[in-house]
Write an enzyme that holds these catalytic residues in place. Structure first.
Site, PDB file in Angstrom:
ATOM      1  N   VAL A   1      41.521  40.628  50.436  1.00 13.96           N
ATOM      2  CA  VAL A   1      40.685  41.479  51.288  1.00 13.96           C
ATOM      3  C   VAL A   1      40.049  42.553  50.419  1.00 13.96           C
ATOM      4  CG1 VAL A   1      42.077  41.053  53.342  1.00 13.96           C
ATOM      5  CG2 VAL A   1      42.659  42.984  51.856  1.00 13.96           C
TER       6      VAL A   1
ATOM      7  N   VAL B   1      34.825  34.932  50.075  1.00 14.75           N
ATOM      8  CA  VAL B   1      34.416  33.992  49.019  1.00 14.75           C
ATOM      9  C   VAL B   1      35.595  33.630  48.117  1.00 14.75           C
ATOM     10  CG1 VAL B   1      32.971  33.722  46.965  1.00 14.75           C
ATOM     11  CG2 VAL B   1      32.004  34.723  49.040  1.00 14.75           C
ATOM     12  N   MET B   2      36.292  34.639  47.603  1.00 13.91           N
ATOM     13  CA  MET B   2      37.396  34.379  46.674  1.00 13.91           C
ATOM     14  C   MET B   2      38.599  33.755  47.385  1.00 13.91           C
ATOM     15  SD  MET B   2      36.566  35.214  43.559  1.00 13.91           S
ATOM     16  CE  MET B   2      38.019  35.675  42.618  1.00 13.91           C
TER      17      MET B   2
ATOM     18  N   GLU C   1      33.025  43.932  30.902  1.00 14.14           N
ATOM     19  CA  GLU C   1      31.987  43.073  31.509  1.00 14.14           C
ATOM     20  C   GLU C   1      30.701  43.874  31.760  1.00 14.14           C
ATOM     21  OE1 GLU C   1      31.556  41.637  36.035  1.00 14.14           O
ATOM     22  OE2 GLU C   1      33.345  40.854  35.041  1.00 14.14           O
TER      23      GLU C   1
ATOM     24  N   HIS D   1      38.854  44.861  32.116  1.00 13.20           N
ATOM     25  CA  HIS D   1      38.076  43.621  31.961  1.00 13.20           C
ATOM     26  C   HIS D   1      36.684  43.819  32.563  1.00 13.20           C
ATOM     27  CE1 HIS D   1      36.404  40.001  33.851  1.00 13.20           C
ATOM     28  NE2 HIS D   1      36.956  39.281  32.887  1.00 13.20           N
ATOM     29  N   ASN D   2      36.643  44.380  33.767  1.00 12.95           N
ATOM     30  CA  ASN D   2      35.351  44.592  34.431  1.00 12.95           C
ATOM     31  C   ASN D   2      34.511  45.625  33.702  1.00 12.95           C
ATOM     32  OD1 ASN D   2      36.474  42.830  36.267  1.00 12.95           O
ATOM     33  ND2 ASN D   2      35.829  43.989  38.057  1.00 12.95           N
TER      34      ASN D   2
ATOM     35  N   LYS E   1      30.413  47.708  42.258  1.00  8.88           N
ATOM     36  CA  LYS E   1      31.429  47.719  43.312  1.00  8.88           C
ATOM     37  C   LYS E   1      32.575  48.687  43.042  1.00  8.88           C
ATOM     38  CE  LYS E   1      30.744  43.257  45.519  1.00  8.88           C
ATOM     39  NZ  LYS E   1      31.388  42.008  45.990  1.00  8.88           N
TER      40      LYS E   1
ATOM     41  N   GLY F   1      34.976  34.875  39.548  1.00  9.07           N
ATOM     42  CA  GLY F   1      34.016  34.674  40.625  1.00  9.07           C
ATOM     43  C   GLY F   1      34.377  33.492  41.494  1.00  9.07           C
TER      44      GLY F   1
ATOM     45  N   LYS G   1      42.661  44.233  34.754  1.00  9.24           N
ATOM     46  CA  LYS G   1      41.482  43.642  35.401  1.00  9.24           C
ATOM     47  C   LYS G   1      40.345  44.670  35.486  1.00  9.24           C
ATOM     48  CE  LYS G   1      38.947  40.815  37.908  1.00  9.24           C
ATOM     49  NZ  LYS G   1      37.982  41.627  38.628  1.00  9.24           N
TER      50      LYS G   1
ATOM     51  N   GLY H   1      42.942  36.302  54.322  1.00  3.32           N
ATOM     52  CA  GLY H   1      41.567  36.713  54.049  1.00  3.32           C
ATOM     53  C   GLY H   1      40.769  35.592  53.421  1.00  3.32           C
TER      54      GLY H   1
ATOM     55  N   ASN I   1      42.655  34.336  58.824  1.00  2.00           N
ATOM     56  CA  ASN I   1      41.469  35.191  58.849  1.00  2.00           C
ATOM     57  C   ASN I   1      41.331  35.771  60.252  1.00  2.00           C
ATOM     58  OD1 ASN I   1      39.107  35.668  56.770  1.00  2.00           O
ATOM     59  ND2 ASN I   1      38.218  35.804  58.819  1.00  2.00           N
TER      60      ASN I   1
ATOM     61  N   SER J   1      39.888  37.094  37.907  1.00  2.00           N
ATOM     62  CA  SER J   1      38.506  37.093  37.432  1.00  2.00           C
ATOM     63  C   SER J   1      37.976  35.677  37.334  1.00  2.00           C
ATOM     64  CB  SER J   1      38.415  37.758  36.056  1.00  2.00           C
ATOM     65  OG  SER J   1      37.082  37.672  35.566  1.00  2.00           O
TER      66      SER J   1
END
Length: 627
Positions: A243, A176-177, A359, A355-356, A426, A299, A352, A173, A196, A297
Site C-alpha cells: 500500500v 501495480v506492484m 537512481e 537506491h532511489n 514521490k 517497477g 531502498k 493491496g 483489496n 525495486s
C-alpha cells in the site's frame, strides 16, 4: 467472496471419522465438529434400540449440520464428521455452499470396521447396524478416498497434502506492484491469498476480478473482507503490505491487528520512510507481532519477473519469509537471488531509499547528457544511437530505457519532444536528502538531482526568466568521448556518495551492513542495475570506500580531464548540468588536502565563540580568540 472451506469426513460408522477429524483439525488449526453430537434425541434412542435411521429421520439432522457449516464458514474453515452415506444426504449438507465443501471418504472393508465397532465402548451405534450402513452407502464421485488401513497420522498427512486449506502467504493491496508480486508468487507455486478493499460503485470485486484474469492465480484466494483474508492464512501468518507509504500503512496495520495472532509477520513492501519502519517495528513488537521493512525495486516488470529485494528486521523472523522473497527475487549472474538480509529495524527501507537517491542522480545525469547532445545538433534518434554506443563501456538499465524512449515516435515527431519538462517525485529523493544532512554525509549529487526536479516544476517562471536573462550561447566544443567520460566520472562519484551514506547510517544505527552484498543484489531486478555496480562488488569486499581502490583511482584519474572540459564548456555556454558540475565540485573539495574551512571556523569563532583547533597544537585542544 468467502473462500473458507468445510471438510466433511464421511464413511460408515466405525471407520475412524472422529479420530481423524480431531487430528486433522489440530493439524490445520481449524474447528472440529462431530456430526453425532447433533443427532436429535429421537435418533439416538432409535439407534440405541438397534433400529436403522431412515431418510426422514436423517433430514433434520442433515439440515442442522448444513446450518452449522454455513455459520462456521463466515469466519473460518472447519472439519465436520458425518456418515453422509447417500448422494442425497451430501446434497443437503452442501446446500448453498457447494464450492466451499471438500469431501473425504474414509474407506475400509466390512470385517475391518466390524472389528473396530466391537472394540468400541459406550457408543449408541451397534455393530449389528453396520451392514445396513454398507447397504445404504453410495460411493461419492468427487471425494478424496483414503484407506483406513493407514496409521491415523498418515491419513491426516495424506488429506492435508491433497486439501490445502490455508494459504502460505498473503498480499494486501493490489496496486501495480501488488498485482505483479502476487502473480510472481503464484508462478513460483506458492498458495496465496489476495486482498483489496472495495468501494461501492467505483472499485468492486478488485481481488476477484484480478484473480479471474490470470491463470496462474487459479488456486489463489481473493478477498475484500479483512477477517476472512487473515483467517485464510497458515500461522504464523505472513502478510505483505503493498500500500502507499505514510498514514495509509498505519491505518492498514490497525485494521489487521484485531485478527492477528502472536508470532504473525507483517511485511511492508512499500516505499516507507525508514524511521517510520523503526517505529512500526517497535510498536508491533510490543503486541507480539513481527514487522519486516522490505525495499522492493524493479517497477511493474521487475516485480513480476524478479525484483531486487532489500529486507530489514529481526534476522530470525526474516528467515520465516526468506524462502518466499528469495523465490520471487531476480537472480544474479551466479543464479543467486537478488535478495539479502540487510540488517535490523528500518535498514531495508533505508537501503531502498538510498537506491532511489542514486537512481535520481543516474536519471539526471542522462538528462544532462541528452541536453548536451541535443545542443550539439542531434535529433532524438541520433542521440539514441550515441547513447547506444555508450553501452560497451557504461551499460545500465536506465541507459537502455533512455535509448528506447528517445526512439519512440508520436506521429511525425518524437514523443519526448511532446512531454512537458516538469519532473515529479514521490518523496524518496527528499527523504534521502534529509537523511544525508542528518547523518552529516556529503551526498551532494542526490540533493542536486532532487533540486533539479524541483526547479523544473517552476515552468512558468522559467519561461519568463529565459526571456529576461538568457543570451544566445555559442556552439559547445565537445566530442562524444569526452561526454561519455564525464558521464562515467559523475556516476562513480554518485555511487561513492550513495554507498558512503549507507555506510554512515550503519555506523549511526549500529546496523551490520555488507555493502558488497548490497551491491550484488543491485546487479539485477532493480532500476540502477549496471555494469558499474557489478564491478563494485569485489571492490567493496576490500573497503566500504570505493575511492580507495587502485582500479577506481586509476579510472577516475583517466576520466578527470573530460569532466573538467565538459563542465567548463557547458557553464561557458549556459547549459544547466547540476549533477555533472556538482560531481567535479565535490571531487575537487574531497581531494583537497587543505580547504578554506579554516576561514569558516574562524568566522564561527568570531561571532559565536565556537572555538577552533590549531595546526600547531597536536593535542587536539580547542581554542578561542577574542577577535
Amino acid at each position: 467472496m468467502n473462500l473458507n472451506k468445510v471438510i466433511f469426513l464421511m464413511g460408515v460408522s466405525g471407520c475412524g471419522k472422529s479420530t481423524i477429524g480431531e487430528l486433522l483439525s489440530e493439524e490445520l488449526r481449524i474447528p472440529f465438529f462431530d456430526g453425532d453430537d447433533y443427532h436429535p434425541q429421537a435418533n439416538i434412542k432409535k439407534m440405541s434400540d438397534g433400529i436403522p435411521l431412515n431418510d426422514e429421520d436423517r433430514y433434520d439432522w442433515l439440515v442442522t449440520l448444513n446450518k452449522l457449516a454455513k455459520n462456521q464458514l463466515q469466519n473460518n474453515s472447519c472439519v465436520i464428521v458425518c456418515s453422509a452415506l447417500k448422494e442425497s444426504y451430501r446434497k443437503i449438507l452442501s446446500r448453498d455452499i457447494p464450492n466451499q465443501v471438500k469431501w473425504v471418504h474414509l474407506e475400509g472393508s466390512f470385517d475391518q470396521i466390524f472389528e473396530r465397532l466391537n472394540s468400541r465402548e459406550n457408543h449408541f451405534m451397534s455393530s449389528d447396524l453396520l451392514q445396513s450402513q454398507f447397504d445404504t452407502l453410495e460411493q461419492p464421485k468427487n471425494a478424496l478416498v483414503v484407506n483406513i488401513g493407514l496409521k491415523p497420522q498418515e491419513i491426516v498427512e495424506k488429506i492435508t497434502k491433497k486439501i490445502k486449506m490455508k494459504s502460505e502467504f498473503g498480499l494486501f493491496g493490489l496496486g501495480v506492484m501488488g498485482k505483479s508480486l502476487s502473480r510472481n508468487l503464484a508462478q513460483k507455486g506458492f498458495t496465496i491469498s489476495l486482498f483489496n478493499r472495495e468501494l461501492k460503485g467505483t472499485e468492486e470485486n478488485v481481488a476477484i476480478d484480478f484473480k479471474s484474469a490470470h491463470k496462474e492465480l487459479e488456486s489463489a484466494k481473493a478477498f475484500s473482507d479483512i477477517e476472512a483474508f487473515v483467517n485464510s492464512l497458515q500461522t504464523p501468518r505472513r502478510i505483505m503490505l503493498m500500500v502507499n507509504a505514510g498514514n495509509i500503512t498505519d491505518m492498514v496495520i490497525e485494521d489487521l491487528i484485531p485478527y492477528l495472532s502472536d508470532g504473525d509477520v507483517l511485511i511492508d513492501g512499500g516505499n516507507s520512510n525508514y524511521l517510520k519502519t523503526k517505529e512500526r517495528y517497535d510498536y508491533l513488537k510490543a503486541k507480539n507481532i513481527h514487522f519486516i521493512g522490505v525495499g522492493v525495486s524493479g517497477g511493474e516488470e521487475g516485480a513480476l519477473k524478479g525484483p531486487s529485494i532489500m529486507p530489514g528486521g529481526n534476522k530470525e523472523i526474516y528467515n520465516l519469509v526468506k524462502p518466499y522473497l528469495d523465490s520471487i527475487a531476480a537472480k544474479d549472474r551466479n543464479n543467486l537471488p537478488c535478495c539479502t538480509y540487510i540488517g535490523e529495524e528500518g535498514s531495508g527501507h533505508f537501503v531502498k531509499m538510498v537506491h532511489n537517491g542514486i537512481e535520481y542522480v543516474e536519471m539526471q545525469l542522462l538528462a544532462e547528457v541528452y541536453t548536451m547532445l541535443k545542443h550539439l545538433g542531434n535529433n532524438p534518434d541520433e542521440i539514441a544511437d550515441i547513447l547506444e554506443s555508450f553501452t560497451c563501456k557504461a551499460n545500465s538499465y536506465l541507459l537502455g530505457i533512455t535509448v528506447d524512449i528517445l526512439r519512440k515516435k508520436d506521429g511525425d515527431d518524437w514523443l519526448v519532444n511532446k512531454i512537458v519538462d516538469k519532473a515529479g517525485n514521490k518523496g524518496t529523493g527528499n527523504w534521502t536528502t534529509i537523511a544525508t544532512a542528518q547523518l552529516g554525509a556529503p551526498s551532494t549529487l542526490i540533493a542536486s538531482a532532487l533540486f533539479a526536479r524541483y526547479t523544473s516544476f517552476y515552468k512558468e517562471e522559467r519561461l519568463e526568466a529565459s526571456n529576461n536573462f538568457r543570451s544566445n550561447p555559442s556552439a559547445i566544443n565537445l566530442n562524444i568521448e569526452d561526454v561519455l567520460n564525464a558521464y562515467q566520472f559523475a556516476r562513480i562519484v554518485n555511487h561513492y556518495q550513495g554507498l558512503k551514506l549507507i555506510s554512515e547510517a550503519g555506523k549511526a544505527y549500529n546496523w551490520q551492513l555488507n555493502l558488497s552484498e548490497i551491491a550484488r543484489i543491485w546487479t539485477n531486478g532493480c532500476i540502477i542495475k549496471s555494469d558499474l555496480i557489478m564491478d563494485l562488488i569485489p571492490v567493496l569486499k576490500e573497503d566500504d570506500n570505493i575511492l580507495t581502490s587502485k582500479t577506481i583511482i586509476d579510472q577516475v584519474k583517466s576520466l578527470k580531464p573530460s569532466i573538467n572540459k565538459v563542465v567548463s564548456e557547458c557553464i561557458l555556454n549556459e547549459l544547466a548540468i547540476p549533477c555533472l558540475s556538482e560531481s567535479v565540485n565535490f571531487f575537487n573539495g574531497y581531494t583537497a588536502a587543505y580547504s578554506a574551512a579554516n576561514l569558516i571556523q574562524a568566522q564561527r569563532d568570531y561571532f559565536g565563540a565556537h572555538t577552533y583547533q590549531r595546526t600547531d597544537d597536536a593535542s587536539g585542544k580547542f581554542h578561542h580568540t577574542n577577535w
